[in-house]
Motif scaffolding. Structure first.
Motif, PDB file in Angstrom:
ATOM      1  N   PRO A 102       0.848  -1.201   0.000  1.00 40.11           N
ATOM      2  CA  PRO A 102       0.000   0.000   0.000  1.00 40.11           C
ATOM      3  C   PRO A 102       0.881   1.247   0.000  1.00 40.11           C
ATOM      4  O   PRO A 102       1.998   1.226   0.530  1.00 40.11           O
ATOM      5  CB  PRO A 102      -0.782  -0.108   1.321  1.00 40.11           C
ATOM      6  CG  PRO A 102      -0.624  -1.517   1.773  1.00 40.11           C
ATOM      7  CD  PRO A 102       0.634  -2.043   1.164  1.00 40.11           C
ATOM      8  N   GLU A 103       0.395   2.317  -0.587  1.00 47.44           N
ATOM      9  CA  GLU A 103       1.194   3.543  -0.686  1.00 47.44           C
ATOM     10  C   GLU A 103       1.645   4.061   0.672  1.00 47.44           C
ATOM     11  O   GLU A 103       2.717   4.631   0.794  1.00 47.44           O
ATOM     12  CB  GLU A 103       0.416   4.628  -1.441  1.00 47.44           C
ATOM     13  CG  GLU A 103       0.350   4.357  -2.927  1.00 47.44           C
ATOM     14  CD  GLU A 103      -0.243   5.520  -3.706  1.00 47.44           C
ATOM     15  OE1 GLU A 103      -0.104   6.677  -3.274  1.00 47.44           O
ATOM     16  OE2 GLU A 103      -0.834   5.244  -4.764  1.00 47.44           O
ATOM     17  N   ASP A 104       0.814   3.875   1.690  1.00 47.82           N
ATOM     18  CA  ASP A 104       1.129   4.398   3.021  1.00 47.82           C
ATOM     19  C   ASP A 104       1.828   3.372   3.910  1.00 47.82           C
ATOM     20  O   ASP A 104       1.870   3.511   5.120  1.00 47.82           O
ATOM     21  CB  ASP A 104      -0.141   4.880   3.710  1.00 47.82           C
ATOM     22  CG  ASP A 104      -1.125   3.750   3.985  1.00 47.82           C
ATOM     23  OD1 ASP A 104      -0.992   2.653   3.382  1.00 47.82           O
ATOM     24  OD2 ASP A 104      -2.030   3.954   4.810  1.00 47.82           O
ATOM     25  N   TRP A 105       2.449   2.337   3.318  1.00 42.29           N
ATOM     26  CA  TRP A 105       2.992   1.239   4.121  1.00 42.29           C
ATOM     27  C   TRP A 105       4.017   1.698   5.141  1.00 42.29           C
ATOM     28  O   TRP A 105       4.125   1.139   6.229  1.00 42.29           O
ATOM     29  CB  TRP A 105       3.564   0.130   3.226  1.00 42.29           C
ATOM     30  CG  TRP A 105       4.902   0.427   2.625  1.00 42.29           C
ATOM     31  CD1 TRP A 105       5.145   0.966   1.399  1.00 42.29           C
ATOM     32  CD2 TRP A 105       6.176   0.191   3.219  1.00 42.29           C
ATOM     33  NE1 TRP A 105       6.490   1.087   1.194  1.00 42.29           N
ATOM     34  CE2 TRP A 105       7.147   0.613   2.302  1.00 42.29           C
ATOM     35  CE3 TRP A 105       6.587  -0.334   4.440  1.00 42.29           C
ATOM     36  CZ2 TRP A 105       8.502   0.542   2.559  1.00 42.29           C
ATOM     37  CZ3 TRP A 105       7.947  -0.416   4.706  1.00 42.29           C
ATOM     38  CH2 TRP A 105       8.883   0.021   3.765  1.00 42.29           C
ATOM     39  N   GLU A 106       4.754   2.752   4.846  1.00 43.15           N
ATOM     40  CA  GLU A 106       5.777   3.206   5.793  1.00 43.15           C
ATOM     41  C   GLU A 106       5.182   3.798   7.064  1.00 43.15           C
ATOM     42  O   GLU A 106       5.872   3.904   8.078  1.00 43.15           O
ATOM     43  CB  GLU A 106       6.720   4.195   5.117  1.00 43.15           C
ATOM     44  CG  GLU A 106       7.568   3.503   4.049  1.00 43.15           C
ATOM     45  CD  GLU A 106       8.607   4.403   3.446  1.00 43.15           C
ATOM     46  OE1 GLU A 106       9.561   4.737   4.173  1.00 43.15           O
ATOM     47  OE2 GLU A 106       8.459   4.759   2.264  1.00 43.15           O
ATOM     48  N   SER A 107       3.901   4.150   7.029  1.00 46.13           N
ATOM     49  CA  SER A 107       3.247   4.686   8.231  1.00 46.13           C
ATOM     50  C   SER A 107       2.603   3.584   9.077  1.00 46.13           C
ATOM     51  O   SER A 107       2.111   3.855  10.167  1.00 46.13           O
ATOM     52  CB  SER A 107       2.188   5.722   7.839  1.00 46.13           C
ATOM     53  OG  SER A 107       1.107   5.089   7.171  1.00 46.13           O
ATOM     54  N   LEU A 108       2.611   2.344   8.563  1.00 46.00           N
ATOM     55  CA  LEU A 108       2.012   1.239   9.308  1.00 46.00           C
ATOM     56  C   LEU A 108       2.867   0.877  10.518  1.00 46.00           C
ATOM     57  O   LEU A 108       4.088   1.039  10.499  1.00 46.00           O
ATOM     58  CB  LEU A 108       1.863  -0.001   8.413  1.00 46.00           C
ATOM     59  CG  LEU A 108       0.968   0.140   7.184  1.00 46.00           C
ATOM     60  CD1 LEU A 108       1.047  -1.133   6.342  1.00 46.00           C
ATOM     61  CD2 LEU A 108      -0.457   0.451   7.577  1.00 46.00           C
TER      62      LEU A 108
END
Length: 136
Positions: free
Chosen positions: A9-15
């Protein structure tokens, strides 16, 4: 692992990120079981709080804290250590996947953390791998 996403997902680094176990070696050992599709369940002491919810995506890291996979929580249930059964023990994927093995190793693990009690409450999670990062 047939439901794998073609890309994270595009926001994977915020997971949220985590590693299994309590040492780099155990993190790598358990991650290997996840990546091989043998480990689809995990648990932790309920006293540590509810760390996930159904549908949550999380980044699983190896023993060097490198992202290796993204998992999605599929089920979450609170139960006592003494009430964990064969089915869930097998989903943890460890050793011979038996309840006897699960009990022995989890008693050791929770004892190392000074948490073990036969009637302790656990959060028991079932998850699916939805993305695997290429090895670097």
């Amino acid at each position: 692992m047939s439901d794998l996403l073609p890309k994270p997902p595009e926001d994977w680094e915020s997971l949220e990120r985590f590693s299994f176990g309590d040492s780099p070696a155990l993190a790598d050992e358990l991650l290997d079981l996840v990546l091989r599709g043998l480990k689809t369940g995990t648990c932790w002491a309920a006293s540590d709080g509810q760390q996930t919810y159904i549908g949550k995506l999380s980044v699983v890291c190896d023993g060097r804290d490198q992202p290796r996979a993204i998992t999605q929580t599929r089920s979450l249930e609170k139960r006592r250590y003494c009430d964990v059964g064969e089915d869930f023990a097998a989903k943890e994927g460890e050793g011979d996947r038996s309840l006897a093995y699960w009990r022995r190793e989890h008693e050791r693990y929770f004892s190392r953390l000074n948490q073990f009690n036969e009637t302790m409450e656990l959060w028991c999670e079932e998850f699916a791998v939805v993305f695997v990062f290429p090895e670097i």
